[in-house]
Scaffold this motif. Structure first.
Motif, PDB file in Angstrom:
ATOM      1  N   LEU A  64      21.659   0.527 -10.262  1.00 29.51           N
ATOM      2  CA  LEU A  64      21.491  -0.870 -10.693  1.00 29.51           C
ATOM      3  C   LEU A  64      22.156  -1.096 -12.045  1.00 29.51           C
ATOM      4  CD1 LEU A  64      17.821  -1.613  -9.614  1.00 29.51           C
ATOM      5  CD2 LEU A  64      19.933  -2.485  -8.580  1.00 29.51           C
ATOM      6  N   ALA A  65      22.045  -0.101 -12.926  1.00 35.50           N
ATOM      7  CA  ALA A  65      22.668  -0.229 -14.248  1.00 35.50           C
ATOM      8  C   ALA A  65      24.185  -0.310 -14.098  1.00 35.50           C
ATOM      9  CB  ALA A  65      22.270   0.952 -15.123  1.00 35.50           C
ATOM     10  N   ALA A  66      24.727   0.443 -13.162  1.00 37.08           N
ATOM     11  CA  ALA A  66      26.183   0.416 -12.952  1.00 37.08           C
ATOM     12  C   ALA A  66      26.611  -0.945 -12.404  1.00 37.08           C
ATOM     13  CB  ALA A  66      26.588   1.529 -11.978  1.00 37.08           C
ATOM     14  N   ILE A  67      25.805  -1.522 -11.525  1.00 34.06           N
ATOM     15  CA  ILE A  67      26.126  -2.847 -10.966  1.00 34.06           C
ATOM     16  C   ILE A  67      26.087  -3.890 -12.080  1.00 34.06           C
ATOM     17  CG2 ILE A  67      25.263  -4.681  -9.435  1.00 34.06           C
ATOM     18  CD1 ILE A  67      24.360  -2.420  -7.499  1.00 34.06           C
ATOM     19  N   GLY A  68      25.081  -3.814 -12.935  1.00 36.16           N
ATOM     20  CA  GLY A  68      24.978  -4.763 -14.050  1.00 36.16           C
ATOM     21  C   GLY A  68      26.147  -4.625 -15.010  1.00 36.16           C
ATOM     22  N   ALA A  69      26.513  -3.379 -15.292  1.00 34.51           N
ATOM     23  CA  ALA A  69      27.592  -3.133 -16.261  1.00 34.51           C
ATOM     24  C   ALA A  69      28.930  -3.637 -15.728  1.00 34.51           C
ATOM     25  CB  ALA A  69      27.665  -1.641 -16.575  1.00 34.51           C
ATOM     26  N   ALA A  70      29.097  -3.603 -14.406  1.00 32.90           N
ATOM     27  CA  ALA A  70      30.379  -4.004 -13.809  1.00 32.90           C
ATOM     28  C   ALA A  70      30.487  -5.525 -13.659  1.00 32.90           C
ATOM     29  CB  ALA A  70      30.534  -3.339 -12.439  1.00 32.90           C
ATOM     30  N   ALA A  71      29.377  -6.217 -13.779  1.00 33.51           N
ATOM     31  CA  ALA A  71      29.385  -7.676 -13.550  1.00 33.51           C
ATOM     32  C   ALA A  71      30.070  -8.382 -14.724  1.00 33.51           C
ATOM     33  CB  ALA A  71      27.956  -8.175 -13.405  1.00 33.51           C
ATOM     34  N   VAL A  72      30.906  -9.346 -14.407  1.00 34.20           N
ATOM     35  CA  VAL A  72      31.628 -10.077 -15.457  1.00 34.20           C
ATOM     36  C   VAL A  72      31.064 -11.496 -15.525  1.00 34.20           C
ATOM     37  CG1 VAL A  72      33.871 -10.885 -16.270  1.00 34.20           C
ATOM     38  CG2 VAL A  72      33.696  -8.708 -15.050  1.00 34.20           C
ATOM     39  N   LEU A  73      30.355 -11.773 -16.614  1.00 37.58           N
ATOM     40  CA  LEU A  73      29.696 -13.083 -16.744  1.00 37.58           C
ATOM     41  C   LEU A  73      30.720 -14.192 -16.940  1.00 37.58           C
ATOM     42  CD1 LEU A  73      26.796 -11.954 -19.049  1.00 37.58           C
ATOM     43  CD2 LEU A  73      26.460 -13.138 -16.880  1.00 37.58           C
ATOM     44  N   PRO A  74      30.537 -15.323 -16.281  1.00 33.23           N
ATOM     45  CA  PRO A  74      31.497 -16.419 -16.435  1.00 33.23           C
ATOM     46  C   PRO A  74      31.337 -17.113 -17.783  1.00 33.23           C
ATOM     47  CG  PRO A  74      29.670 -17.123 -15.056  1.00 33.23           C
ATOM     48  CD  PRO A  74      29.430 -15.668 -15.367  1.00 33.23           C
ATOM     49  N   ALA A  75      32.440 -17.585 -18.312  1.00 27.84           N
ATOM     50  CA  ALA A  75      32.400 -18.341 -19.581  1.00 27.84           C
ATOM     51  C   ALA A  75      32.044 -19.779 -19.251  1.00 27.84           C
ATOM     52  CB  ALA A  75      33.747 -18.260 -20.276  1.00 27.84           C
ATOM     53  N   GLU A  76      30.773 -19.993 -19.015  1.00 26.67           N
ATOM     54  CA  GLU A  76      30.300 -21.305 -18.573  1.00 26.67           C
ATOM     55  C   GLU A  76      28.921 -21.561 -19.161  1.00 26.67           C
ATOM     56  OE1 GLU A  76      31.902 -22.297 -14.073  1.00 26.67           O
ATOM     57  OE2 GLU A  76      30.041 -21.227 -14.316  1.00 26.67           O
ATOM     58  N   SER A  77      28.529 -22.809 -19.086  1.00 26.03           N
ATOM     59  CA  SER A  77      27.141 -23.144 -19.381  1.00 26.03           C
ATOM     60  C   SER A  77      26.537 -23.736 -18.119  1.00 26.03           C
ATOM     61  CB  SER A  77      27.059 -24.201 -20.476  1.00 26.03           C
ATOM     62  OG  SER A  77      27.461 -23.665 -21.705  1.00 26.03           O
ATOM     63  N   VAL A  78      25.250 -23.544 -17.974  1.00 24.69           N
ATOM     64  CA  VAL A  78      24.548 -24.221 -16.887  1.00 24.69           C
ATOM     65  C   VAL A  78      23.727 -25.335 -17.540  1.00 24.69           C
ATOM     66  CG1 VAL A  78      22.719 -22.451 -16.909  1.00 24.69           C
ATOM     67  CG2 VAL A  78      22.975 -23.916 -14.915  1.00 24.69           C
ATOM     68  N   VAL A  79      23.812 -26.512 -16.957  1.00 23.90           N
ATOM     69  CA  VAL A  79      23.090 -27.649 -17.535  1.00 23.90           C
ATOM     70  C   VAL A  79      21.801 -27.854 -16.743  1.00 23.90           C
ATOM     71  CG1 VAL A  79      23.166 -30.104 -18.097  1.00 23.90           C
ATOM     72  CG2 VAL A  79      25.235 -28.714 -18.322  1.00 23.90           C
ATOM     73  N   LEU A  80      20.692 -27.644 -17.414  1.00 19.29           N
ATOM     74  CA  LEU A  80      19.383 -27.840 -16.786  1.00 19.29           C
ATOM     75  C   LEU A  80      18.977 -29.276 -17.094  1.00 19.29           C
ATOM     76  CD1 LEU A  80      18.073 -24.403 -17.980  1.00 19.29           C
ATOM     77  CD2 LEU A  80      18.656 -25.006 -15.624  1.00 19.29           C
ATOM     78  N   ASP A  81      19.065 -30.102 -16.101  1.00 17.20           N
ATOM     79  CA  ASP A  81      18.910 -31.540 -16.353  1.00 17.20           C
ATOM     80  C   ASP A  81      17.851 -32.188 -15.476  1.00 17.20           C
ATOM     81  OD1 ASP A  81      20.285 -31.169 -14.038  1.00 17.20           O
ATOM     82  OD2 ASP A  81      21.932 -32.540 -14.499  1.00 17.20           O
ATOM     83  N   ARG A  82      17.124 -31.365 -14.708  1.00 19.76           N
ATOM     84  CA  ARG A  82      16.114 -31.952 -13.820  1.00 19.76           C
ATOM     85  C   ARG A  82      14.799 -31.228 -13.968  1.00 19.76           C
ATOM     86  NH1 ARG A  82      18.854 -33.491  -8.465  1.00 19.76           N
ATOM     87  NH2 ARG A  82      16.725 -33.314  -7.768  1.00 19.76           N
ATOM     88  N   LEU A  83      13.755 -32.007 -13.964  1.00 19.81           N
ATOM     89  CA  LEU A  83      12.425 -31.424 -13.917  1.00 19.81           C
ATOM     90  C   LEU A  83      11.968 -31.539 -12.471  1.00 19.81           C
ATOM     91  CD1 LEU A  83       9.952 -30.363 -15.532  1.00 19.81           C
ATOM     92  CD2 LEU A  83       9.116 -32.720 -15.439  1.00 19.81           C
ATOM     93  N   GLU A  84      11.622 -30.407 -11.859  1.00 20.32           N
ATOM     94  CA  GLU A  84      11.195 -30.446 -10.461  1.00 20.32           C
ATOM     95  C   GLU A  84       9.858 -29.737 -10.310  1.00 20.32           C
ATOM     96  OE1 GLU A  84      14.224 -28.907  -7.867  1.00 20.32           O
ATOM     97  OE2 GLU A  84      15.699 -30.403  -8.539  1.00 20.32           O
TER      98      GLU A  84
END
Ligand code: ATP
Ligand code: MG
Length: 181
Positions: A64-84
């Motif tokens: 699992l650590a190897a999978i996490g280390a290999a993941a490349v995070l996107p240069a993005e933001s997520v906009v949390l704009d709804r209360l559900e």
């Protein structure tokens, strides 16, 4: 790292916010939180689940650590704009009206990597959300929430430790997005 119970731990991958991002989220959804009742998720527990794995043997942690280390995070933001209010789960969540494409691809890649290596993954579509309040049994009053922009900066492999007052989350490993990446 201590051994999990019976050699296994309850694990999930999540986006882990900075303290500043947590504070912004709590500010943006303050009006909703004030009237919700239920059990507030403490600020230090706020997270955006990417993949819930359930009980995983300790022997699988290096993989699992190897999978996490290999993941490349996107240069993005997520906009949390709804209360559900999610009735069945009895939770109040800050949700993203739109899933940024890079984050959708990231979550899909992570799911594929995990599944290919035999880990249990969710079959439901990825819906970016942060649980704010639990045990909300009735629909909350409609309130305005200020959209909160949450930069996708850190991936975490997290252990969920059940405790009488609610689960405690322990990040076992954390990967920051490379600056400028
Ligand atoms: P508790 O279950 O003790 O009330 P919790 O839900 O915070 O607390 P976990 O059940 O360990 O703790 O869940 C950890 C994270 O994984 C949470 O974000 C939760 O919403 C998510 N999660 C739990 N079960 C599933 C599942 N079956 N599918 C998808 N996500 C899940
Ligand atoms: Mg749960």
């Amino acid at each position: 790292m201590s051994a999990g119970r019976g050699g296994a731990r309850r694990l999930f991958f999540a986006l882990w916010p900075s303290p500043q991002d947590c504070a912004a989220l709590v500010r943006g959804f303050a009006a909703a939180l004030a009237g919700a009742g239920g059990r507030r998720v403490p600020a230090h527990n706020l997270h955006l689940t990417l993949e819930f794995l359930g009980s995983v043997p300790d022997t699988a942690l290096p993989e699992l650590a190897a999978i996490g280390a290999a993941a490349v995070l996107p240069a993005e933001s997520v906009v949390l704009d709804r209360l559900e209010w999610w009735r069945r789960a009895a939770v109040l969540v800050a949700a993203a009206g739109a899933t940024p494409p890079g984050l959708a691809a990231f979550a899909a890649n992570l799911r594929r990597s995990l599944s290919e290596r035999g880990f249990r993954v969710d079959s439901r579509a990825f819906r970016p959300h942060v649980t704010l309040v639990r045990d909300v049994r009735a629909a909350p009053a409609a309130v305005a929430a200020a959209p909160v922009e949450w930069p996708v900066e850190a991936l975490a492999l997290v252990e969920s430790v059940p405790e009488p007052g609610g689960s405690r989350y322990v990040p076992l490993a954390r990967w920051q997005r490379a600056p400028g990446a």
